[in-house]
Design an enzyme around this catalytic site. Sequence first.
Site, PDB file in Angstrom:
ATOM      1  N   GLY A  76      65.815  54.736  27.506  1.00  0.00           N
ATOM      2  CA  GLY A  76      65.114  53.457  27.580  1.00  0.00           C
ATOM      3  C   GLY A  76      64.459  53.287  28.931  1.00  0.00           C
ATOM      4  N   ASP A 118      61.902  40.319  29.180  1.00  0.00           N
ATOM      5  CA  ASP A 118      63.168  39.690  28.808  1.00  0.00           C
ATOM      6  C   ASP A 118      62.961  38.484  27.888  1.00  0.00           C
ATOM      7  OD1 ASP A 118      64.759  41.447  30.308  1.00  0.00           O
ATOM      8  OD2 ASP A 118      64.377  40.302  32.137  1.00  0.00           O
ATOM      9  N   ASN A 163      54.389  42.841  32.838  1.00  0.00           N
ATOM     10  CA  ASN A 163      54.888  43.273  34.141  1.00  0.00           C
ATOM     11  C   ASN A 163      54.033  44.423  34.658  1.00  0.00           C
ATOM     12  OD1 ASN A 163      56.138  45.862  33.107  1.00  0.00           O
ATOM     13  ND2 ASN A 163      57.319  44.355  31.927  1.00  0.00           N
ATOM     14  N   ILE A 216      66.981  45.882  23.818  1.00  0.00           N
ATOM     15  CA  ILE A 216      66.845  47.097  23.005  1.00  0.00           C
ATOM     16  C   ILE A 216      67.892  48.136  23.352  1.00  0.00           C
ATOM     17  CG2 ILE A 216      65.309  48.999  22.400  1.00  0.00           C
ATOM     18  CD1 ILE A 216      62.953  47.081  22.902  1.00  0.00           C
TER      19      ILE A 216
END
Length: 443
Positions: A286, A292, A223, A322
């Site tokens: 996070g 994903d 990404n 996570i």
Amino acid sequence: MATPSGKRILLGISAGIAAYKSAHLARLLKKAGHEVRVVMTDGAQAFITPLTLQALTGEPVRTSLLDPEAEAGMGHIELARWAELILIAPATADLMARLVHGHADDLLTTLCLASDADKAMAPAMNQAMWRHPATARNTRQLEADGWRLLGPDAGDQACGDVGPGRMLEPEAIVDALFKAPDAAPLMAPDATPDEARPAKGLTVTITAGPTREPLDPVRYLSNHSSGKMGYALAEAAAALGATVHLISGPVSLATPSGVNRLDVTSANEMAEAAYRLAAQSDVFIGCAAVADYRAANVSEHKIKKTANSDELKLTLVKNPDIIAEVAKHRAGALRPFMVGFAAETRDVEAYARDKLTRKGLDMIVANDVSLAGLGFGADHNAALLLWPSADEAGQALGRRALPAQSKATLATAILDCLLERLEQADATASPLAATPYSPQDPQ
């Protein structure tokens, strides 16, 4: 980045292979309008000559404490008084240890003891030396003594090892020394150390950057995350006094000063590191943009185009979630305060509220990545902070909107809110800290 001109900088060079970078560093500082004088240790001269630095700075290079000409006028004291900033690059493990113990057995260490100037250093050493407990202790003591540590970076090393310990590139050192005017200062000039470091005693683990999920030896799924927000949070947390572990996906960013960086590539690698470090942390943030899905099967060889098909079908399987896994597994009395991120392109607050509740987080930072000039890859961002908040009617939702600003400034604002929430959570002794921490193996 533009730097303020006219500063008197004493550049110290110690005995590391990275000393060759110091010539470029001296040139950059001169080009930015600073006055630069160089002091070299005996060992540094085995890697780069004083004549090179003299040609670049236009000033004589000092190498000896007992220089008869310089000492005639107490030259080392004059030089110590002259400097507004002492910058040591590279700073070896040996030099760091000698400074911690107050040695004054050569010109450079003597100047450091005799000067009231601001002090910064760029460590450079083998990755095992950087990770050694003795170096970690020395690092903490140097920071307590007022030294600002720039780096180190991680990557390939001259000895053939790979890991943390590389000296920051000269451009990154200059950038770190002279931040943008709106960046938060490392320490308020009139503040005591404890007042300026409200996160002292906390251990914070932060994930940052993207993950890469291989399809074959040359392709991967990923990404647009640059890692800038996560790295800004790590730098701000370290400046506030926290012990910071940064789990980083593949990015082109220097390691923030005083931060322990662990490089990973895939979501599974990031999950393994996160589960391990979460059990040692007071706060878990996070911030990474974790893929994903990953390929169900990674091709051993490059996937080739076929003449009789215009389509390529891939079978993907879910990666571990996570932040949700860390949030639902508690670490007894040391249960991490959980902070998630929600990067959305529409209905930002609604999706963020759902994620906050569904994943059992203590706070979430939401932002609209579809806005031009903000979010992925940009140097600025805006955020909406949400958290559960008890009121007389039961559970309400706390909310704080942070306007567009530099990611460095935004990181400090996020941490300010986090520390407020953490203090409140400690006061109420949340029962969520009851179950033992036992993370599942990454899928």
